[in-house]
Design a protein around this motif. Structure first.
Motif, PDB file in Angstrom:
ATOM      1  N   PRO A 124      -3.560   0.499  -9.440  1.00  0.00           N
ATOM      2  CA  PRO A 124      -3.566   0.467  -7.970  1.00  0.00           C
ATOM      3  C   PRO A 124      -2.266  -0.030  -7.348  1.00  0.00           C
ATOM      4  CG  PRO A 124      -4.940  -1.289  -8.871  1.00  0.00           C
ATOM      5  CD  PRO A 124      -4.571  -0.402 -10.021  1.00  0.00           C
ATOM      6  N   LEU A 125      -1.489  -0.811  -8.084  1.00  0.00           N
ATOM      7  CA  LEU A 125      -0.225  -1.325  -7.521  1.00  0.00           C
ATOM      8  C   LEU A 125       0.970  -0.628  -8.168  1.00  0.00           C
ATOM      9  CD1 LEU A 125      -0.715  -5.187  -7.099  1.00  0.00           C
ATOM     10  CD2 LEU A 125      -1.276  -3.334  -5.524  1.00  0.00           C
ATOM     11  N   ALA A 126       0.803   0.617  -8.518  1.00  0.00           N
ATOM     12  CA  ALA A 126       1.840   1.335  -9.254  1.00  0.00           C
ATOM     13  C   ALA A 126       3.203   1.201  -8.583  1.00  0.00           C
ATOM     14  CB  ALA A 126       1.466   2.809  -9.362  1.00  0.00           C
ATOM     15  N   GLY A 127       4.147   0.680  -9.344  1.00  0.00           N
ATOM     16  CA  GLY A 127       5.522   0.609  -8.884  1.00  0.00           C
ATOM     17  C   GLY A 127       5.816  -0.466  -7.860  1.00  0.00           C
TER      18      GLY A 127
ATOM     19  N   VAL B 190      -1.800  -8.787   6.251  1.00  0.00           N
ATOM     20  CA  VAL B 190      -3.083  -9.227   5.703  1.00  0.00           C
ATOM     21  C   VAL B 190      -3.572  -8.208   4.660  1.00  0.00           C
ATOM     22  CG1 VAL B 190      -5.499  -9.688   6.270  1.00  0.00           C
ATOM     23  CG2 VAL B 190      -3.667 -10.525   7.774  1.00  0.00           C
ATOM     24  N   GLU B 191      -3.364  -6.948   4.947  1.00  0.00           N
ATOM     25  CA  GLU B 191      -3.823  -5.928   4.001  1.00  0.00           C
ATOM     26  C   GLU B 191      -3.069  -6.048   2.666  1.00  0.00           C
ATOM     27  OE1 GLU B 191      -4.741  -1.251   4.232  1.00  0.00           O
ATOM     28  OE2 GLU B 191      -2.612  -1.751   4.399  1.00  0.00           O
ATOM     29  N   ASP B 192      -1.760  -6.210   2.736  1.00  0.00           N
ATOM     30  CA  ASP B 192      -0.997  -6.320   1.493  1.00  0.00           C
ATOM     31  C   ASP B 192      -1.362  -7.595   0.722  1.00  0.00           C
ATOM     32  OD1 ASP B 192       0.197  -3.943   1.976  1.00  0.00           O
ATOM     33  OD2 ASP B 192       2.235  -4.742   2.289  1.00  0.00           O
ATOM     34  N   ALA B 193      -1.599  -8.672   1.446  1.00  0.00           N
ATOM     35  CA  ALA B 193      -2.006  -9.911   0.776  1.00  0.00           C
ATOM     36  C   ALA B 193      -3.352  -9.697   0.096  1.00  0.00           C
ATOM     37  CB  ALA B 193      -2.083 -11.063   1.780  1.00  0.00           C
ATOM     38  N   THR B 194      -4.236  -8.941   0.735  1.00  0.00           N
ATOM     39  CA  THR B 194      -5.545  -8.663   0.155  1.00  0.00           C
ATOM     40  C   THR B 194      -5.397  -7.832  -1.124  1.00  0.00           C
ATOM     41  OG1 THR B 194      -6.474  -8.696   2.379  1.00  0.00           O
ATOM     42  CG2 THR B 194      -7.841  -7.730   0.642  1.00  0.00           C
ATOM     43  N   LEU B 195      -4.524  -6.821  -1.059  1.00  0.00           N
ATOM     44  CA  LEU B 195      -4.262  -6.018  -2.262  1.00  0.00           C
ATOM     45  C   LEU B 195      -3.707  -6.909  -3.383  1.00  0.00           C
ATOM     46  CD1 LEU B 195      -2.708  -2.864  -0.564  1.00  0.00           C
ATOM     47  CD2 LEU B 195      -4.789  -2.893  -1.964  1.00  0.00           C
ATOM     48  N   GLY B 196      -2.846  -7.817  -2.973  1.00  0.00           N
ATOM     49  CA  GLY B 196      -2.262  -8.737  -3.957  1.00  0.00           C
ATOM     50  C   GLY B 196      -3.302  -9.655  -4.563  1.00  0.00           C
ATOM     51  N   LEU B 197      -4.251 -10.092  -3.747  1.00  0.00           N
ATOM     52  CA  LEU B 197      -5.326 -10.944  -4.258  1.00  0.00           C
ATOM     53  C   LEU B 197      -6.218 -10.159  -5.217  1.00  0.00           C
ATOM     54  CD1 LEU B 197      -7.089 -13.487  -4.334  1.00  0.00           C
ATOM     55  CD2 LEU B 197      -8.216 -12.674  -2.247  1.00  0.00           C
TER      56      LEU B 197
ATOM     57  N   ARG C 142       0.824  -1.203   0.000  1.00  0.00           N
ATOM     58  CA  ARG C 142       0.000   0.000   0.000  1.00  0.00           C
ATOM     59  C   ARG C 142       0.863   1.261   0.000  1.00  0.00           C
ATOM     60  NH1 ARG C 142      -4.965   2.386   1.960  1.00  0.00           N
ATOM     61  NH2 ARG C 142      -5.940   0.356   1.993  1.00  0.00           N
ATOM     62  N   GLY C 143       1.914   1.239   0.840  1.00  0.00           N
ATOM     63  CA  GLY C 143       2.766   2.421   0.978  1.00  0.00           C
ATOM     64  C   GLY C 143       3.520   2.742  -0.302  1.00  0.00           C
ATOM     65  N   ILE C 144       4.061   1.703  -0.944  1.00  0.00           N
ATOM     66  CA  ILE C 144       4.817   1.938  -2.180  1.00  0.00           C
ATOM     67  C   ILE C 144       3.893   2.479  -3.257  1.00  0.00           C
ATOM     68  CG2 ILE C 144       6.077   0.818  -4.064  1.00  0.00           C
ATOM     69  CD1 ILE C 144       7.177  -1.137  -1.902  1.00  0.00           C
ATOM     70  N   ALA C 145       2.737   1.835  -3.421  1.00  0.00           N
ATOM     71  CA  ALA C 145       1.809   2.276  -4.463  1.00  0.00           C
ATOM     72  C   ALA C 145       1.383   3.723  -4.216  1.00  0.00           C
ATOM     73  CB  ALA C 145       0.597   1.347  -4.527  1.00  0.00           C
ATOM     74  N   ALA C 146       1.128   4.041  -2.942  1.00  0.00           N
ATOM     75  CA  ALA C 146       0.695   5.399  -2.613  1.00  0.00           C
ATOM     76  C   ALA C 146       1.810   6.396  -2.931  1.00  0.00           C
ATOM     77  CB  ALA C 146       0.295   5.485  -1.143  1.00  0.00           C
ATOM     78  N   ALA C 147       3.049   6.023  -2.596  1.00  0.00           N
ATOM     79  CA  ALA C 147       4.174   6.924  -2.826  1.00  0.00           C
ATOM     80  C   ALA C 147       4.408   7.143  -4.316  1.00  0.00           C
ATOM     81  CB  ALA C 147       5.434   6.349  -2.166  1.00  0.00           C
ATOM     82  N   VAL C 148       4.301   6.075  -5.071  1.00  0.00           N
ATOM     83  CA  VAL C 148       4.544   6.197  -6.512  1.00  0.00           C
ATOM     84  C   VAL C 148       3.408   6.964  -7.176  1.00  0.00           C
ATOM     85  CG1 VAL C 148       4.754   4.904  -8.683  1.00  0.00           C
ATOM     86  CG2 VAL C 148       6.009   4.153  -6.639  1.00  0.00           C
TER      87      VAL C 148
END
Lengths: 504, 99, 482
Positions: free
Chosen positions: A75-78, A225-232, A14-20
């Motif tokens: 949503p998963l930019a970068g 869990v949140e990152d795994a959810t984003l990945g799913l 989440r943090g990387i995508a938000a930063a990018v």
């Protein structure tokens, strides 16, 4: 070694995508740093078969251009992601850790690869696995084992050990594996990270090199869990190229994570307690207590049929595998060991190209399907599969989700279980019932075992009830003691000296 | 106690097109026997009247429209082939016809 | 067939379906492309690829079942596992114990009925070419494989062992071919491999009710091969029985050059297909919508078309059994000219004349003839029936009509066939009578031989424009009046 993550400090998906996305960081800088980290630390761990430096940097620059042009990068930019090396990548070797596919370059991308690119993620490499995903330690790789970042003398679990270890070591924030009989969840447990097997049909199998088609599912690894959810969410949803893909909209699962477990009916499966190490059964019980404390209605449930899962699995999976792996015959791609006639060429190619475990499973499966044995083995295993499905149905009349130990033990030493195949097979004991039923299940880091290594707890749910499963998983994550999950803080060199504890 | 003889293992290996040495056949005979012992616990279960589950989900009639889609060029198709001749995959002589 | 024995044959006919794409992928299903140019990850069996079933193929398969009076049932795809270089996955996706069509029948033109056990869907394999001295599999140095055909949809139609002779086998395959073409399921081209036949042949003593040991004969790529192989195989089996030897149940290959069958048995290989349900596909349960969609667009079946033709030409039951009309009927059905005949009769044409012209003249150019309007065909035939055109003229007009279209009377006029009017013909007769008084007297006296001479003269004078029949009639009239 520098701190992980994007400039600005983000290390999560989440943090990387938000930063990018907000231009605090560029995709190029994130990917460059990721590649440096892999280059510094993967020599000892051997998470990766192929690091796609050139392609990843090119993708990152393209993403930065997209962002500069004011277009939505996804949503998963970068976000750098790693893929188990049984997921087809166009133009990049996909070896399945097998000599028979050592130099095979697919001319097409798996659906999940297309979706990840569409989401703005950057594929940085292909990770190690047990050959054709057959194994529970990643020791069955033709190209050498992966080591557990928590303790380099231990296995990372398997078969998706490379992906699990890469996330646990902080090399990438997100990776994908495949789970046929626990191959995502068991290594997640061994590596102290979150590993999620979606409902069968939830994620397209198109482009996943098949092991056992009615059991295989692709799923994500992440530290939270949140990152795994984003990945799913990035890869889930209907794909017309997979006939077994479920044709319905994916729920907005992120909303579930903060939902709490108030009123959630949680059942702790009794059956595995006697078969697993006290630390593992203890973790499951502690997890049940934690959910009760958080407001869930917790009870115990007996599902005797789950104990039939392992023997049924070890008939069904090899049977399907024996057929799925027939195509490696030296005619169209991969290894060929030449001979004067086609049959001898087939025999020699396959005899030389497959490792011992793959040969063993092909033999079991061929035997189980052969004339005179089909009904006693394959037919019976399929009927037992029905019993397992029905038993779960009964349990889910009273419960929304179930809890169970994830593994019979914490991560074991390299070589500890290679002498006797059955010892290794038992690693899958708690995992396989969900594959047989096609249900979602995940491993959440929840405790440390006798040797100070992480131990996961398994959350199970009925088909398509990922939302309930994630609610429970998020609550477990919040209640977990400190130091049980990755990423592990690693010294860059000498690699092999694993950290003595969790990262946070 | 299940017992799969070396001869049975040899037959299965031919069906599966795996060239194995005599030592490998002997080892596999023991390993397969041990696994079948493990499987014995489900062979004894009474499953009369229980239908088999081939598929985890009850899906039916998944069909695609009869519309052409681009595939691979011959060059792409043949790129990974161990041996090519005249735009086709070359294989050593085939003994016996299609079964 | 040797005396004292009966041949028993069951046929397995593989029919390539006329779909645009393959059974499980979007590659083109067409014949004759450059090798390995119509392939994709799915039909090449690349790791990770998955099959998705072609709706059209399912509809055509069901339509075949409907045409053969089959029960259409819920069905499951299985994998048939065996290693062969022309099979990309080293298993074939087929239907095994739960095929989509079961328990049908095919009525042959001679009134016999052959049971259909099943008609199931499966995928075709690639094509191997054997390189070496003989071009055959034996003695080849190596083989080359083209996967363009791999994954092409097939329906395998398995007959009951109800066939009792090579001739009946031939009749079965040609009738089945007509049904498949009429259904729009296949182009029926045996020479392109669209239809391929395997024959299960056994023999038994006359009067026996049990079956003998059967052999499966493969590689029957023409009607001629089908007939010759069954005849050869029956004789071979009878000779074995007569010599007190056992018949081995086996697969045999028909060699067109020698006309013999050869065993394909390979001692070290035991086939065990290890069928199991294909996990990459879900069950197929034809519902009302699928059954309706399947039925849309099917043409009339040959039995029905035959009945309509018999009705149109008004043939008696005895004639049904006779050869000439029946042959013409089979010809127009095979060339799909039966509709033309039936419609022309409805438009007033004579039935037998319509049938004859369709089966003989129109058949020379069937493709154009199929687009011929029944109205103009009928108009032409009426000109012929009424005597305005001679048979020869009518055929000439038909050729032009078929190639260029237009109005038959105008074409006749253009060709100078405009029937001479009565007055003009009388005038011509007057002229010939005046020029040949001697012959005319002999004709009036009843000399039959001179009639031809007079007719020929008149026809010559008319430059072929007079209708011979009409002239003859008029000559006869003058004689009776004299």
């Amino acid at each position: 070694m520098s701190e992980r993550g994007a400039p600005g400090g983000a290390t999560s998906v989440r943090g990387i995508a938000a930063a990018v996305r907000s231009r605090e960081a560029t995709a190029s800088s994130v990917v460059e740093e990721t590649l440096e980290r892999i280059s510094a630390m993967d020599g000892e761990l051997h998470c990766f078969h192929t690091v796609m430096a050139k392609e990843a940097l090119a993708s990152a620059r393209a993403l930065d251009a997209t962002i500069a042009a004011g277009r939505d990068p996804g949503p998963l930019a970068g976000v750098p992601v790693a893929l188990k090396d049984n997921i087809c990548t166009k133009g990049t070797t996909t070896s399945c850790s097998s000599k028979i596919l050592e130099n095979w370059v697919p001319p097409y991308d798996a659906t999940v690869v297309e979706r990840l690119r569409d989401a703005g993620a950057v594929v940085v490499g292909k990770t190690n696995l047990d050959e054709f995903a057959m194994g529970s330690s990643t020791e069955n790789s033709a190209f050498g084992p992966t080591r557990n970042p928590w303790d380099a003398s231990r296995v990372p679990g398997g078969s998706s050990g490379g992906s699990a270890a890469a996330v646990a070591a902080g090399l990438v924030p997100l990776a994908y594996g495949s789970d046929t009989g626990g191959s995502i969840r068991q290594p997640a447990s061994f590596c102290g990270i979150v590993g999620l097997k979606p409902t069968y049909g939830g994620v397209s199998r198109y482009g996943l090199v098949a092991f056992a088609s009615s059991l295989d599912q692709i799923g994500p690894f992440a530290c939270t869990v949140e990152d795994a959810t984003l990945g799913l969410l990035a890869v889930a949803g209907h794909d017309p190229r997979d006939s077994t893909s479920i044709d319905r909209e994916v729920e907005p699962l992120l909303d579930s994570l903060g939902g709490g477990v108030g009123g959630l009916r949680v059942g702790l499966i009794e059956e595995f307690a006697a078969d697993v190490a006290p630390s593992c059964s203890g973790a499951a019980r502690a997890a049940a207590d934690a959910l009760a404390a958080a407001g869930a209605k917790v009870g115990e449930v007996s599902i005797p049929e789950v104990r039939h899962g392992l023997p049924a699995y070890y008939v069904i999976a090899p049977a399907e595998a024996s057929s799925n792996l027939a195509r490696y015959d030296g005619v169209r791609y991969g290894l060929r060991v030449d001979a004067g006639d086609a049959r001898t060429m087939n025999l020699r190619t396959r005899g030389a190209g497959f490792g011992a475990e793959v040969r063993r499973r092909i033999m079991i499966g061929t035997y189980a399907l052969s004339a005179g044995y089909y009904d006693a083995y394959y037919g019976q295993a399929q009927r037992v599969r029905t019993l397992v499905v029905r038993a779960f149905e009964r349990a889910y009349e009273d419960f929304d989700v179930l809890l169970a130990p994830m593994t019979p033990s914490e991560a074991f030493e390299l070589g500890a279980k290679t002498a006797n195949p059955l010892d290794m097979y038992v690693s899958d004991l708690c995992a396989v019932p969900s594959n047989l039923a096609g249900h979602p299940a995940m491993s959440v880091p929840f405790a440390l075992g006798e040797s100070g290594l992480p131990v996961g707890v398994q959350v199970l749910a009925p088909a398509l009830r990922e939302a309930a499963m994630l609610r429970a998983a998020a609550a477990l994550e919040a209640a977990a003691p400190p130091g049980v999950r990755g990423p592990v803080k690693l010294a860059a060199a000498p690699a092999g000296a694993a950290s003595d504890g969790g990262g946070e | 106690m299940s017992r799969i003889s070396v001869e049975e293992v040899r037959h299965v290996a031919l069906l599966a097109r795996l060239e194995l040495s005599d030592d490998e056949l002997a080892v596999l005979s023991g390993e397969l026997s041990a696994l079948l012992d493990h499987v014995e616990q489900i062979r004894r279960l009474d499953t009369s009247g229980v239908p088999p589950t081939a598929h985890p989900l009850p899906m039916r009639n998944v069909l695609r429209e009869d519309e052409p889609r681009p595939g691979l060029s011959a060059a792409e198709a043949l790129a990974a082939a161990p041996a090519v001749e005249d735009g086709r995959y070359s294989v050593p002589s085939i003994l016996g016809d299609e079964p | 067939m040797p005396d004292g024995y009966e041949t028993v044959v069951g046929l397995e006919v593989h029919c390539e379906l006329s779909t645009r794409t393959k059974l499980f992928c979007g590659c083109e299903n067409s014949f004759g492309a450059a090798p390995n140019s119509q392939v994709c990850p799915v039909c090449l069996g690349l790791p990770g690829s998955l099959p998705v079933l072609n709706r059209r193929a399912v509809e055509l398969a069901i339509r075949i079942g409907q045409a053969l009076g089959c029960e259409i049932r819920p069905s499951v795809f299985h994998r048939k596992n065996y290693f062969y270089p022309d099979m990309p996955k080293d298993y074939q996706i087929s239907q095994y114990d739960l095929p989509v069509n079961v328990n049908g029948h095919l009525d042959l033109p001679d009134g016999s009925v052959v049971g259909i056990e099943r008609a199931h869907i499966e995928e075709d394999t690639g094509k191997s070419t054997h390189i070496g001295a003989t071009g055959r599999i034996k003695g080849a140095s190596h083989s080359l494989v083209d996967y363009n055909r791999a994954g092409v949809p097939l329906v395998e139609i398995v007959s009951a062992p109800d066939i009792r002779s090579a001739a009946q086998a031939r009749s079965y395959v040609s009738e089945l071919r007509r049904v498949l073409v009429a259904a729009g399921a296949s182009d029926g081209r045996m020479e392109e491999g669209s239809l391929r036949v395997d024959a299960n042949v056994s023999v038994r003593p006359d009067g026996s009710t049990t079956f003998g040991t059967r052999c499966e004969v493969k590689n029957l790529n023409s009607f001629r091969s089908l007939v010759r192989s069954i005849e050869y195989e029956s004789k071979r089996q009878v000779a074995l029985l007569e010599a007190g030897e056992a018949i081995l149940q086996e697969t045999r290959h028909f060699d067109e050059s020698s006309g013999e069958t050869h065993s394909l048995r390979s001692k070290e290989e035991a086939y065990d297909y290890r069928y199991f349900p294909e996990p990459d596909l879900v069950p197929l349960e034809p519902d009302e919508a699928l059954l309706r969609a399947a039925a849309v667009g099917a043409g009339l079946m040959p039995g029905e078309r035959r009945r309509l033709l018999w009705e149109a030409i008004g043939a008696s039951l005895e004639e049904h059994a006779s050869g000439a009309l029946a042959d013409q009927i089979e010809t127009v059905i095979d060339l799909e000219l039966d509709r033309l005949v039936v419609d022309a009769v409805a438009a007033g044409a004579d039935g037998r004349l319509a049938l004859a012209r369709a089966a003989n003249e129109a058949a020379a150019n069937p493709e154009s003839a199929r687009s011929l309007g029944a109205g103009s065909f009928a108009a032409l035939l009426q000109l012929e029936s009424s005597g305005s055109l001679s048979a020869t003229q009518s055929k000439a007009v038909l050729t032009v009509l078929t190639e260029e279209g237009g109005d038959p009377s105008e074409i006749a006029a253009r060709l100078g066939f405009e029937g001479l009017g009565d007055a003009e013909i009388e005038e011509l007769i007057d002229g010939v009578v005046a020029a040949h008084p001697e012959e005319w007297s002999r004709y009036l006296e009843g000399d039959g031989k001179v009639a031809g001479f007079l007719l020929g003269r008149i026809m010559r004078e008319s430059k072929g424009r007079a209708n011979g029949k009409v002239v003859s009639t008029k000559l006869a009239e003058r004689r009776s009046r004299a």
